[in-house]
Design an enzyme around this catalytic site. Sequence first.
Site, PDB file in Angstrom:
ATOM      1  CB  SER A  42      -0.918   0.012   1.221  1.00 32.30           C
ATOM      2  OG  SER A  42      -0.157  -0.149   2.396  1.00 32.30           O
ATOM      3  CG  ASP A 331      -3.677   5.684   6.773  1.00 28.04           C
ATOM      4  OD1 ASP A 331      -2.536   5.361   7.164  1.00 28.04           O
ATOM      5  OD2 ASP A 331      -4.185   5.194   5.748  1.00 28.04           O
ATOM      6  CG  HIS A 334      -0.724   3.802   4.601  1.00 28.58           C
ATOM      7  ND1 HIS A 334      -1.970   3.384   4.997  1.00 28.58           N
ATOM      8  CD2 HIS A 334      -0.126   2.727   4.040  1.00 28.58           C
ATOM      9  CE1 HIS A 334      -2.121   2.104   4.687  1.00 28.58           C
ATOM     10  NE2 HIS A 334      -1.019   1.669   4.117  1.00 28.58           N
TER      11      HIS A 334
END
Length: 366
Positions: A42, A331, A334
């Site tokens: 991600s 977040d 990340h």
Amino acid sequence: MANDNIILVVIIVFFFCFCQFTTTSFSLAYPLVPAIYTFGDSLVDVGNNNYLLFSLVKANFPHNGIDFPTKKPTGRFCNGKNAVDLLAEKVGLPYSPPYLSTVFKLEQRNKHFMTGVNFASGGSGILNQTNQKNSLSLTKQVNSFIKVHKALNKQLGPSGLNQHISKSLFVIVTGSNDIFSYFGSAELRNKTTPSQYINSMVATFKGQVERLYNLGALRFVIVGIGVIGCTPSQRKSNKAEQCNEEVNSVAIKYNEALTSTLKSLKVEQKELNYSYFDGYSVMQNAIQKPATYGLFEIKAACCGLGKLKADVYCLPVSTVCSNRSSHLFWDASHPTETAHRIFVDYIFGGPLRFTFPLNVKQLIGT
Ligand SMILES: *[C@@H]1O[C@H](CO)[C@@H](O)[C@H](O)[C@H]1NC(C)=O
Ligand SMILES: *[C@@H]1O[C@H](CO)[C@@H](O)[C@H](O)[C@H]1NC(C)=O
Ligand SMILES: *[C@@H]1O[C@H](CO)[C@@H](O)[C@H](O)[C@H]1NC(C)=O
Ligand SMILES: *[C@@H]1O[C@H](CO)[C@@H](O)[C@H](O)[C@H]1NC(C)=O
């Protein structure tokens, strides 16, 4: 009235053409490399998981993308651009689309394949067993690259293809999810020691790099695992909001094993060159001396709810900080675009201490 409309149309057309012209001339006049092919999780996913029906790891909803040029969510786990977008800007290439989007845009496929495609998938890892939430493992991502390689072979012919692949960048950013899986599974920890686990991660990683090398890839950009024990989601389970040092120590050991494996790979395959970024050290410096990096908040997430804004993930119901450029984390797990930008400046032109044995500028011979 009619005249006004015509003028307006002319202005719009002019503006549109001008934009088109400047963007294309930028990406045509100045690519320092033919293409970027990206593999990973991600941290560098640009929307592959949007296409995975059964994946639970998604970011294609607000407030993700709030600072992206379109101001819309794209599937990036970030407020804006991520590291590979910023790297594409540095070398003068357009942002690579997610590989899975090209499956539905047949007419644009060949054009995208020529300048780069992104195979990264949120939630994925190096080991097959890490991808429990239907993410695409590193091995599957490399399998997809083989399809791109075949299509490019048709377009360019064998010698054109060889030239193209050998000069392109192969970016790999992965491994964090394998370590999170390890700590998340009592069963795994019972039957595997950290060093056995790290050895299988590194061996699988090396195997995938060798598959790419066998297809002609010679320029690798490899990012080590960051200080993943200090993400808001790791800190929030500690009373004093301290980092999870057990997780960090495994990350450090993995990075050591990876760098020594890369050294021996370079001895085995002499024409292969790579740039390794010690993201761990840079991130740790940023956590210890945030102001040096223009950062202010290095513990809490920007988007989320609850303790360190990490109790509830970055969802449409979550709150978002106004000062995103002063946050390390977007977040619960990340980095912000600002943090990605700090990393990419090191990846591209960083000193030998953090980016070795070559930085990307040296890797591509500029
Ligand atoms: C991982 O999965 C791939 C298929 O995606 C398979 O070819 C490979 O053998 C598997 N590796 C291991 C170690 O099980
Ligand atoms: C792990 O091992 C311990 C003792 O060695 C045992 O009590 C526990 O049930 C095991 N857990 C799993 C998930 O295998
Ligand atoms: C915004 O960030 C700057 C610099 O990082 C910091 O000095 C300032 O206090 C921050 N403002 C808020 C409201 O967090
Ligand atoms: C890449 O490796 C080859 C072989 O070791 C070497 O000749 C070449 O100079 C390297 N490229 C760069 C940019 O250092």
